[in-house]
Design an enzyme around this catalytic site. Structure first.
Site, short mmCIF file in Angstrom:
data_model
loop_
_atom_site.label_atom_id
_atom_site.label_comp_id
_atom_site.label_asym_id
_atom_site.label_seq_id
_atom_site.Cartn_x
_atom_site.Cartn_y
_atom_site.Cartn_z
N THR A 19 73.48 -69.46 -51.41
CA THR A 19 72.37 -68.58 -51.78
C THR A 19 72.70 -67.17 -51.34
OG1 THR A 19 71.20 -68.90 -49.70
CG2 THR A 19 70.69 -70.44 -51.48
N VAL A 67 76.65 -69.61 -41.99
CA VAL A 67 76.22 -68.21 -42.00
C VAL A 67 77.14 -67.40 -42.91
CG1 VAL A 67 75.77 -66.15 -40.62
CG2 VAL A 67 75.32 -68.43 -39.65
N LYS A 68 76.53 -66.80 -43.92
CA LYS A 68 77.28 -66.03 -44.92
C LYS A 68 77.34 -64.57 -44.49
CE LYS A 68 77.36 -66.02 -50.00
NZ LYS A 68 76.52 -66.34 -51.19
N VAL A 69 78.57 -64.07 -44.34
CA VAL A 69 78.81 -62.76 -43.74
C VAL A 69 79.63 -61.91 -44.71
CG1 VAL A 69 79.86 -61.56 -41.78
CG2 VAL A 69 78.81 -63.81 -41.44
N ALA A 103 73.67 -69.45 -45.87
CA ALA A 103 72.52 -68.56 -45.70
C ALA A 103 73.05 -67.19 -45.32
CB ALA A 103 71.60 -69.10 -44.61
#
Length: 217
Positions: free
Chosen positions: A27, A86-88, A60
């Site tokens: 997402t 965790v999307k960075v 996310a």
């Protein structure tokens, strides 16, 4: 190759999951906004709902662009569910944050990858996934699938454990080409996944079988 669906739409996630081939979800803030989800509490609850629906990694995305902000957001997201990734973003402080998350047992997805050099940095920092945006690369006049192949070759030579998550998928053919190029994961809209089902000869053949079966009724 694993299949992730790129959406925040719960009905589409449910449909893909019921196929029995879904391995995860990606997402981003744009996808959340598209579903009318606003406010931090609502976004966090939505991530929790997705995690309860799908037994797989759920990306996310942080919205901070500084190291401290990304770490703070990432810790809160990771606390939602063990499957949160965790999307960075691929920026300087993003690499620093990925290293921090890796050292502290939090899975990461380095997003907005457009070059092999960026993919090398993300892998070196310990990213769980890197997300090359192949559709956007194609839009710029270059070959996105070729980048997938280049990264796969580099990772194999160097022994990096980071998985290549092909993103910005536009068609079912993109999925096939990414599989050929060595992508570990493909994240795409539901339409692209369902597009793999379709072939005119299948439709013709099934119609013929059903017509012949009537003769034995």
């Amino acid at each position: 190759m694993k299949f992730f669906i790129d959406t925040a739409n719960l009905a589409q996630i449910k449909e893909a999951n019921e196929l029995g081939i879904l391995d995860g979800v990606t997402t981003n803030p744009s996808l959340m906004a598209k579903e009318g989800i606003k406010g931090n509490d609502a976004v966090m609850q939505h991530y929790k709902t997705i995690c309860e629906m799908v037994n797989g990694d759920i990306s996310a995305e942080v919205i901070s662009t500084d190291f401290a902000g990304m770490v703070e957001e990432g810790k809160k997201m990771a606390a939602i569910h063990p499957n949160i990734v965790v999307k960075v973003p691929m920026i300087k402080d993003g690499i620093k944050a990925i290293k921090w998350f890796s050292d502290n047992g939090i899975k990461t997805n380095c997003t907005l990858i457009f070059s092999a050099g960026q993919a090398i940095l993300a892998a070196k920092a310990g990213a769980t996934y890197v997300s090359p945006f192949i559709g956007r690369i194609d839009d710029s006049g270059w070959d996105g699938v070729e980048l997938i192949a280049q990264i796969a070759n580099i990772y194999a030579i160097q022994g990096f454990k980071t998985e290549i998550l092909a993103a910005s998928i536009r068609t079912a053919l993109h999925i096939v080409k990414c599989a050929e190029a060595g992508a570990d994961v493909c994240t795409c809209p539901l339409d692209s996944i369902l597009g793999l089902l379709k072939h005119p000869l299948t439709d013709i053949g099934l119609a013929k079988f059903l017509e012949d079966a009537k003769k034995f009724a």
